[in-house]
Design a protein around this motif. Structure first.
Motif, PDB file in Angstrom:
ATOM      1  N   TYR A  49       0.809  -1.220   0.000  1.00 26.27           N
ATOM      2  CA  TYR A  49       0.000   0.000   0.000  1.00 26.27           C
ATOM      3  C   TYR A  49       0.843   1.272   0.000  1.00 26.27           C
ATOM      4  CZ  TYR A  49      -3.495  -3.474   1.181  1.00 26.27           C
ATOM      5  OH  TYR A  49      -4.297  -4.577   1.156  1.00 26.27           O
ATOM      6  N   PHE A  52       1.311   3.746  -3.123  1.00 26.00           N
ATOM      7  CA  PHE A  52       0.122   4.519  -3.490  1.00 26.00           C
ATOM      8  C   PHE A  52      -0.254   5.532  -2.401  1.00 26.00           C
ATOM      9  CE2 PHE A  52      -0.249   0.176  -5.287  1.00 26.00           C
ATOM     10  CZ  PHE A  52       0.015   0.513  -6.605  1.00 26.00           C
ATOM     11  N   ARG A 135       7.112   4.971  -4.471  1.00 24.83           N
ATOM     12  CA  ARG A 135       6.082   6.005  -4.250  1.00 24.83           C
ATOM     13  C   ARG A 135       6.519   7.323  -4.906  1.00 24.83           C
ATOM     14  NH1 ARG A 135       4.468   7.869   1.798  1.00 24.83           N
ATOM     15  NH2 ARG A 135       6.350   9.118   1.553  1.00 24.83           N
ATOM     16  N   TYR A 139       4.856   9.215  -8.056  1.00 21.60           N
ATOM     17  CA  TYR A 139       4.426  10.595  -7.868  1.00 21.60           C
ATOM     18  C   TYR A 139       4.942  11.471  -9.007  1.00 21.60           C
ATOM     19  CZ  TYR A 139       2.948  14.738  -5.399  1.00 21.60           C
ATOM     20  OH  TYR A 139       2.313  15.898  -5.054  1.00 21.60           O
ATOM     21  N   MET A 167      -4.136  -2.217  -8.298  1.00 26.41           N
ATOM     22  CA  MET A 167      -4.124  -0.979  -7.514  1.00 26.41           C
ATOM     23  C   MET A 167      -3.500   0.170  -8.308  1.00 26.41           C
ATOM     24  SD  MET A 167      -3.270  -2.631  -3.803  1.00 26.41           S
ATOM     25  CE  MET A 167      -3.378  -1.107  -2.880  1.00 26.41           C
ATOM     26  N   ASP A 170      -6.066   1.626 -10.751  1.00 24.03           N
ATOM     27  CA  ASP A 170      -6.988   2.452  -9.972  1.00 24.03           C
ATOM     28  C   ASP A 170      -6.319   3.807  -9.638  1.00 24.03           C
ATOM     29  OD1 ASP A 170      -8.801   3.410  -8.118  1.00 24.03           O
ATOM     30  OD2 ASP A 170      -8.774   1.634  -6.833  1.00 24.03           O
ATOM     31  N   TYR A 171      -5.080   3.742  -9.175  1.00 23.79           N
ATOM     32  CA  TYR A 171      -4.308   4.936  -8.770  1.00 23.79           C
ATOM     33  C   TYR A 171      -4.115   5.891  -9.954  1.00 23.79           C
ATOM     34  CZ  TYR A 171       0.115   7.396  -7.595  1.00 23.79           C
ATOM     35  OH  TYR A 171       1.110   8.322  -7.396  1.00 23.79           O
ATOM     36  N   GLN A 174      -7.239   7.725 -10.819  1.00 17.10           N
ATOM     37  CA  GLN A 174      -7.497   8.814  -9.864  1.00 17.10           C
ATOM     38  C   GLN A 174      -6.599  10.015 -10.119  1.00 17.10           C
ATOM     39  OE1 GLN A 174      -7.624   7.666  -5.707  1.00 17.10           O
ATOM     40  NE2 GLN A 174      -8.337   5.634  -6.272  1.00 17.10           N
ATOM     41  N   ARG A 175      -5.383   9.744 -10.574  1.00 17.47           N
ATOM     42  CA  ARG A 175      -4.429  10.836 -10.844  1.00 17.47           C
ATOM     43  C   ARG A 175      -4.634  11.458 -12.224  1.00 17.47           C
ATOM     44  NH1 ARG A 175       1.009  10.235  -9.375  1.00 17.47           N
ATOM     45  NH2 ARG A 175       1.166  12.114 -10.635  1.00 17.47           N
TER      46      ARG A 175
END
Lengths: 378, 82
Positions: A49, A52, A135, A139, A167, A170-171, A174-175
């Motif tokens: 996790y 993300f 991460r 980013y 995941m 999905d991420y 969203q971004r």
């Protein structure tokens, strides 16, 4: 006579086996010692996790001492060698420890050097540092091709790269980056997941979400300059961001003690969990060569068997408990949903349809792990 | 049925009852860990192996020595050729 029980490793298996033995055996019957190099206990499933931003590494660590029964002695030191003939464990700093029973719960080592190009090119989420680096890379990612797969076999938590892929999709949505990103999932096998029923369930999900997948892709090398990953089956895949589960090998102490196979896994009896040819040594979790997933769940169920067997032996009884191959784990499928896999040597998993229920169950387990697993409540 | 004489198995993996990671994954691991020319055998109780294992061996370009039926399981024998 007091039995001397030494446990190598303060992870799920080592901690649980020690606490169960402390409950089953009086202080006069047994002296239980756990040796761990760091004295810190890490909940490794939480790393998935971190890339993300859904978990922080500091929430995944606790002091090993705080998780152990007061009847268990903790030695924070590095094990240099297991002298199996002398029934002795040699430590880097402290005096050697003699044992009547030894439990090797020393886990696996990440071995990025085993695949050419891996260290320069690939990201992963298999320790806190790498998960944070990934991460940061995500980013800063502005679109392109993300390739997800595994660098070598075996590895911890077989569903993890698939979960990461779901995941990630999905991420990126969203971004606002999904339209600009191609996601390619590399499977070592002829389907997207090793278990056929699970594969049948998740393949349409990958297709619905526009995730491309390649089958029979077993990574052989990576060319960081050309940004290409190549397979032992002779194919290659171009990437902008490469996320590969790193190669794993057995714990260094197993290798250096000459007890492991070529990759350092301990030859272990699939039912008694005794190391072959060494009935006074037990192995559990990632350290073994068993054909079950390298996972906290396997270590969890194996620890109960090892504790029962050693306690019986200390009490002068014939050990009867046997490991039946039981594993219970979750598989995240993105968008707040998950499914659950439960199986043993005799029973294949019958996974339920992905739903929010199993995702919340996994989240609840992630939070309550510290209170229910090391103490043997579940 | 026995493995023919003259075939010397360098590594045998007992993957009976393995659903995850499964017999094929165990075989790939085994093939990776031996030298070219050596023979790996995997024991499987999964009916799917009869399809999965020969398919991978062909794709990866190794030699499929054969399938040998035993009591309650099958032995798959593969020679690493590259």
């Amino acid at each position: 006579m007091t039995a001397r029980i030494v446990v190598l490793g303060g992870g799920v298996g080592g901690t649980l086996v020690s606490n169960l033995l402390a409950r089953k055996l009086s202080r006069s019957a047994a002296e239980i010692t756990v040796v761990d190099a760091t004295g810190r206990h890490i909940y490794q499933p939480g790393w998935l996790y971190v890339p993300f931003g859904l978990e922080k590494p500091e929430n995944l660590v606790k002091r090993e001492r705080s998780l152990l029964s007061r009847k268990v002695r903790l030695v924070v030191d590095r094990v240099v060698k297991i002298d199996a003939d002398a029934r002795r464990v040699v430590l880097a700093e402290g005096a050697p420890l003699e044992y009547d029973y030894l439990v090797v719960a020393a886990g696996a080592r990440l071995a990025p050097e085993a695949v050419p190009g891996y260290e320069e090119a690939a990201h992963n989420f298999y320790n806190a540092e790498n998960a944070l680096r990934l991460r940061a890379a995500l980013y800063g990612f502005g679109g392109g091709t993300v390739v997800v797969g595994v660098a070598d076999i075996p590895y911890k938590c077989p569903p993890a790269p698939l979960e990461f892929t779901f995941m990630l999709e999905d991420y990126l949505k969203q971004r606002g980056l999904r339209d600009r990103t191609k996601i390619v999932y590399l499977s070592p096998l002829n389907r997207v997941f090793t278990i056929e029923t699970v594969s049948q369930m998740v393949t349409p999900l990958l297709e619905e979400r526009g995730v491309e997948y390649r089958l029979f892709f077993n990574t052989e090398s990576i060319d960081p300059v050309a940004k290409v990953v190549r397979s032992m089956e002779g194919e290659e895949e171009q990437y902008d961001l490469l996320v590969l589960v790193p190669p794993h090998r057995g714990a260094p102490v197993v290798v250096e003690s000459g007890l492991g196979d070529q990759q350092g896994w301990l030859p272990t009896d699939r039912e008694t969990l005794q190391v072959k040819g060494r009935p006074e040594i037990y192995a559990l979790g990632d350290a073994t060569d068993l054909p079950v997933s390298k996972s906290g769940s396997a270590a969890h169920f194996q620890a109960k068997v090892v504790a029962d067997r050693i306690a019986d032996a200390v009490h002068g009884k014939q050990p009867a408990a046997k490991y039946d191959g039981h594993v219970l784990c979750f598989l995240e499928t993105g968008y707040g949903q998950a499914t659950q896999l439960a199986f043993d040597y005799e029973h294949p998993p019958q996974p339920p349809r992905p739903s929010r229920f199993y995702h919340y169950e996994k989240m609840l387990f992630n939070r309550t792990y510290w209170y229910i697993v090391p103490r043997g409540i579940v | 049925m026995a493995v023919p004489e003259g075939i010397s198995i360098s590594k045998e993996i007992d993957a009976r009852g393995s659903f995850c990671p499964g017999p094929l994954m165990e075989l790939i691991r085994g093939v990776k860990s031996v030298q070219v020319g050596e023979v790996v055998s995997v024991l499987s109780s999964d009916p799917g192996s009869a399809r999965d294992i020969p398919a991978w061996v062909q794709k990866a370009g190794h030699e499929f020595v054969g399938t040998f039926q035993e009591e309650g399981y099958t032995r798959f024998v593969v020679r690493k050729t590259r």
